[in-house]
Design a protein around this motif. Structure first.
Motif, PDB file in Angstrom:
ATOM      1  N   THR A 114       0.827  -1.209   0.000  1.00 31.74           N
ATOM      2  CA  THR A 114       0.000   0.000   0.000  1.00 31.74           C
ATOM      3  C   THR A 114       0.864   1.264   0.000  1.00 31.74           C
ATOM      4  N   PHE A 115       0.475   2.242  -0.812  1.00 35.70           N
ATOM      5  CA  PHE A 115       1.145   3.544  -0.885  1.00 35.70           C
ATOM      6  C   PHE A 115       0.104   4.610  -0.553  1.00 35.70           C
ATOM      7  N   THR A 116       0.358   5.377   0.512  1.00 32.00           N
ATOM      8  CA  THR A 116      -0.627   6.357   0.970  1.00 32.00           C
ATOM      9  C   THR A 116      -0.152   7.771   0.656  1.00 32.00           C
ATOM     10  N   GLY A 117      -1.071   8.642   0.229  1.00 35.30           N
ATOM     11  CA  GLY A 117      -0.703  10.036  -0.015  1.00 35.30           C
ATOM     12  C   GLY A 117      -1.804  10.787  -0.722  1.00 35.30           C
ATOM     13  N   THR A 118      -1.579  12.092  -0.904  1.00 31.98           N
ATOM     14  CA  THR A 118      -2.583  12.904  -1.598  1.00 31.98           C
ATOM     15  C   THR A 118      -2.067  13.396  -2.957  1.00 31.98           C
ATOM     16  N   GLU A 119      -0.778  13.131  -3.249  1.00 34.01           N
ATOM     17  CA  GLU A 119      -0.223  13.612  -4.523  1.00 34.01           C
ATOM     18  C   GLU A 119       0.504  12.495  -5.248  1.00 34.01           C
ATOM     19  N   THR A 120       0.156  12.296  -6.495  1.00 37.01           N
ATOM     20  CA  THR A 120       0.781  11.245  -7.297  1.00 37.01           C
ATOM     21  C   THR A 120       2.294  11.440  -7.396  1.00 37.01           C
ATOM     22  N   ASN A 121       2.731  12.695  -7.549  1.00 36.23           N
ATOM     23  CA  ASN A 121       4.175  12.927  -7.704  1.00 36.23           C
ATOM     24  C   ASN A 121       4.965  12.542  -6.456  1.00 36.23           C
ATOM     25  N   LYS A 122       4.296  12.525  -5.302  1.00 37.31           N
ATOM     26  CA  LYS A 122       4.984  12.100  -4.083  1.00 37.31           C
ATOM     27  C   LYS A 122       4.898  10.590  -3.891  1.00 37.31           C
ATOM     28  N   ILE A 123       3.825   9.990  -4.379  1.00 38.96           N
ATOM     29  CA  ILE A 123       3.656   8.536  -4.251  1.00 38.96           C
ATOM     30  C   ILE A 123       4.572   7.812  -5.246  1.00 38.96           C
ATOM     31  N   TRP A 124       4.691   8.387  -6.440  1.00 38.12           N
ATOM     32  CA  TRP A 124       5.375   7.702  -7.537  1.00 38.12           C
ATOM     33  C   TRP A 124       6.808   7.231  -7.216  1.00 38.12           C
ATOM     34  N   PRO A 125       7.679   8.091  -6.597  1.00 42.21           N
ATOM     35  CA  PRO A 125       9.046   7.605  -6.324  1.00 42.21           C
ATOM     36  C   PRO A 125       9.058   6.343  -5.468  1.00 42.21           C
ATOM     37  N   HIS A 126       8.080   6.216  -4.567  1.00 42.70           N
ATOM     38  CA  HIS A 126       8.018   5.021  -3.712  1.00 42.70           C
ATOM     39  C   HIS A 126       7.599   3.796  -4.519  1.00 42.70           C
ATOM     40  N   VAL A 127       6.657   4.011  -5.439  1.00 46.47           N
ATOM     41  CA  VAL A 127       6.225   2.899  -6.300  1.00 46.47           C
ATOM     42  C   VAL A 127       7.403   2.476  -7.184  1.00 46.47           C
ATOM     43  N   HIS A 128       8.122   3.472  -7.702  1.00 45.93           N
ATOM     44  CA  HIS A 128       9.251   3.184  -8.583  1.00 45.93           C
ATOM     45  C   HIS A 128      10.316   2.377  -7.840  1.00 45.93           C
ATOM     46  N   ALA A 129      10.622   2.816  -6.602  1.00 48.19           N
ATOM     47  CA  ALA A 129      11.653   2.118  -5.823  1.00 48.19           C
ATOM     48  C   ALA A 129      11.218   0.686  -5.517  1.00 48.19           C
ATOM     49  N   PHE A 130       9.960   0.525  -5.182  1.00 45.37           N
ATOM     50  CA  PHE A 130       9.429  -0.806  -4.873  1.00 45.37           C
ATOM     51  C   PHE A 130       9.557  -1.730  -6.089  1.00 45.37           C
ATOM     52  N   LEU A 131       9.122  -1.239  -7.258  1.00 49.18           N
ATOM     53  CA  LEU A 131       9.165  -2.096  -8.453  1.00 49.18           C
ATOM     54  C   LEU A 131      10.598  -2.354  -8.910  1.00 49.18           C
ATOM     55  N   SER A 132      11.483  -1.386  -8.676  1.00 44.79           N
ATOM     56  CA  SER A 132      12.893  -1.595  -9.042  1.00 44.79           C
ATOM     57  C   SER A 132      13.476  -2.778  -8.288  1.00 44.79           C
ATOM     58  N   ARG A 133      13.006  -2.951  -7.045  1.00 40.45           N
ATOM     59  CA  ARG A 133      13.479  -4.114  -6.285  1.00 40.45           C
ATOM     60  C   ARG A 133      12.848  -5.402  -6.783  1.00 40.45           C
ATOM     61  N   LYS A 134      11.597  -5.308  -7.208  1.00 45.49           N
ATOM     62  CA  LYS A 134      10.860  -6.503  -7.647  1.00 45.49           C
ATOM     63  C   LYS A 134      11.228  -6.931  -9.061  1.00 45.49           C
ATOM     64  N   ILE A 135      11.537  -5.945  -9.917  1.00 46.89           N
ATOM     65  CA  ILE A 135      11.815  -6.236 -11.327  1.00 46.89           C
ATOM     66  C   ILE A 135      13.265  -5.891 -11.611  1.00 46.89           C
ATOM     67  N   PRO A 136      14.205  -6.745 -11.230  1.00 44.38           N
ATOM     68  CA  PRO A 136      15.596  -6.393 -11.436  1.00 44.38           C
ATOM     69  C   PRO A 136      16.006  -6.582 -12.893  1.00 44.38           C
ATOM     70  N   GLY A 137      17.179  -6.017 -13.226  1.00 47.80           N
ATOM     71  CA  GLY A 137      17.819  -6.338 -14.497  1.00 47.80           C
ATOM     72  C   GLY A 137      17.180  -5.722 -15.714  1.00 47.80           C
ATOM     73  N   ASN A 138      17.191  -6.494 -16.805  1.00 49.10           N
ATOM     74  CA  ASN A 138      16.940  -5.907 -18.122  1.00 49.10           C
ATOM     75  C   ASN A 138      15.488  -5.483 -18.377  1.00 49.10           C
ATOM     76  N   GLN A 139      14.544  -5.895 -17.514  1.00 43.61           N
ATOM     77  CA  GLN A 139      13.173  -5.456 -17.766  1.00 43.61           C
ATOM     78  C   GLN A 139      13.007  -3.981 -17.484  1.00 43.61           C
ATOM     79  N   GLN A 140      13.918  -3.476 -16.639  1.00 44.12           N
ATOM     80  CA  GLN A 140      13.806  -2.071 -16.255  1.00 44.12           C
ATOM     81  C   GLN A 140      14.404  -1.238 -17.372  1.00 44.12           C
ATOM     82  N   ALA A 141      13.719  -1.261 -18.512  1.00 50.74           N
ATOM     83  CA  ALA A 141      14.313  -0.795 -19.743  1.00 50.74           C
ATOM     84  C   ALA A 141      14.549   0.704 -19.803  1.00 50.74           C
ATOM     85  N   ARG A 142      13.482   1.451 -19.595  1.00 53.91           N
ATOM     86  CA  ARG A 142      13.566   2.873 -19.911  1.00 53.91           C
ATOM     87  C   ARG A 142      13.411   3.781 -18.700  1.00 53.91           C
ATOM     88  N   GLY A 143      14.392   4.602 -18.463  1.00 55.67           N
ATOM     89  CA  GLY A 143      14.242   5.726 -17.551  1.00 55.67           C
ATOM     90  C   GLY A 143      14.109   5.410 -16.067  1.00 55.67           C
TER      91      GLY A 143
END
Ligand code: G5P
Ligand code: MG
Length: 225
Positions: free
Chosen positions: A194-223
């Motif tokens: 769960t990610f809690t907040g009132t602004e997408t721009n503040k929630i997004w870095p946490h989602v990105h960090a979480f998925l970076s741990r879950k999806i390692p390596g070459n799938q993390q293609a762009r940006g």
């Protein structure tokens, strides 16, 4: 991470919590295919298919469409996507739908966007969409470059019929009654984040960090975030 490096995720959250907005960032950053049940239904309405004509009044009034109809639509799309990694947005929305999905495959992660209802009410009344692509804009948050027109195609933007204040209230009530139990369902399976907040721009870095741990390596293609 599932079999053969395939990653399967679901994004959940109340209507207007930012699922569509966060999904497009996830698909850009991690290359997951974004499948939105609402976009698929609206595309059917737009194209006046039998399914679209049948479901239009249901959707315009903010009611959920029947479980068997939506489950068939989504599962058949997922089957045709075969071995690719995907992100489901808007499905499952009831425990029956979650069970239907489980009968086909396991979900690796469920991202839950937890945004206060008051924030949501304010957002939805200023949302504009490009129906053919599902691209979404907001007068305050991410306005189109030219007022009323889609950035990519230049085609006109519209407001969704189900974004009126009364219909938003109904959708939020349905969400509490029918969709919150799905969060419990995934929590008990140990895949809910769960990610809690009132602004997408503040929630997004946490989602990105979480998925970076879950999806390692070459799938993390762009940006990055
Ligand atoms: P949908 O299409 O799945 P909802 O109700 O779940 O619809 P919705 O409304 O599409 O969800 P969202 O995708 O969570 O919301 O949010 P979004 O579009 O990204 O963001 C909302 C607005 O806020 C946008 O204008 C965005 O620009 C803005 N925004 C985002 N972040 C911020 C921020 O930080 N600040 C500000 N100011 N603004 C921001 O389902 C529609 C209907 O289809 C049927 C049902 O009838 C449903 O009601 N349906 C189903 N029925 C049964 N089962 C299913 N599985 C179904 N799936 C769909
Ligand atoms: Mg959406």
């Amino acid at each position: 991470m599932g079999l053969k490096g395939v990653f399967r995720a679901v994004i959940m959250g109340a209507p207007g919590s930012g699922k569509g907005t966060v999904s497009s960032r996830i698909s850009q950053s991690f290359g997951l295919k974004h499948l939105s049940s609402g976009d698929m239904l609206r595309a059917n309405i737009e194209a006046k298919t039998d399914l679209g004509l049948l479901m239009k009044s249901c959707i315009d009034q903010g009611q959920l469409v029947p479980d068997d109809v939506i489950s068939r639509l989504i599962l058949s799309s997922l089957r045709s996507m075969n071995q690719s990694s995907w992100l489901l947005d808007g499905f499952p929305r009831t425990v029956a739908q979650a069970e239907a999905l489980d009968s086909m495959c396991d979900v690796d992660s469920v991202i839950n966007l937890d945004v206060p209802f008051q924030t949501i009410r304010e957002r939805l009344t200023s949302r504009w969409v490009h129906l053919p692509s599902g691209r979404v804009y907001n007068i305050d948050f991410n306005p189109p470059k030219k007022p009323g027109l889609d950035d990519v195609t230049g085609e006109p933007l519209v407001q969704r019929d189900d974004d009126s204040p009364e219909t938003v209230t109904r959708r939020l009530k349905d969400y509490e009654r029918q969709t919150q139990p799905v969060l419990e369902y995934y929590r008990s399976k140990g895949v809910l984040k769960t990610f809690t907040g009132t602004e997408t721009n503040k929630i997004w870095p946490h989602v990105h960090a979480f998925l970076s741990r879950k999806i390692p390596g070459n799938q993390q293609a762009r940006g990055k975030a």
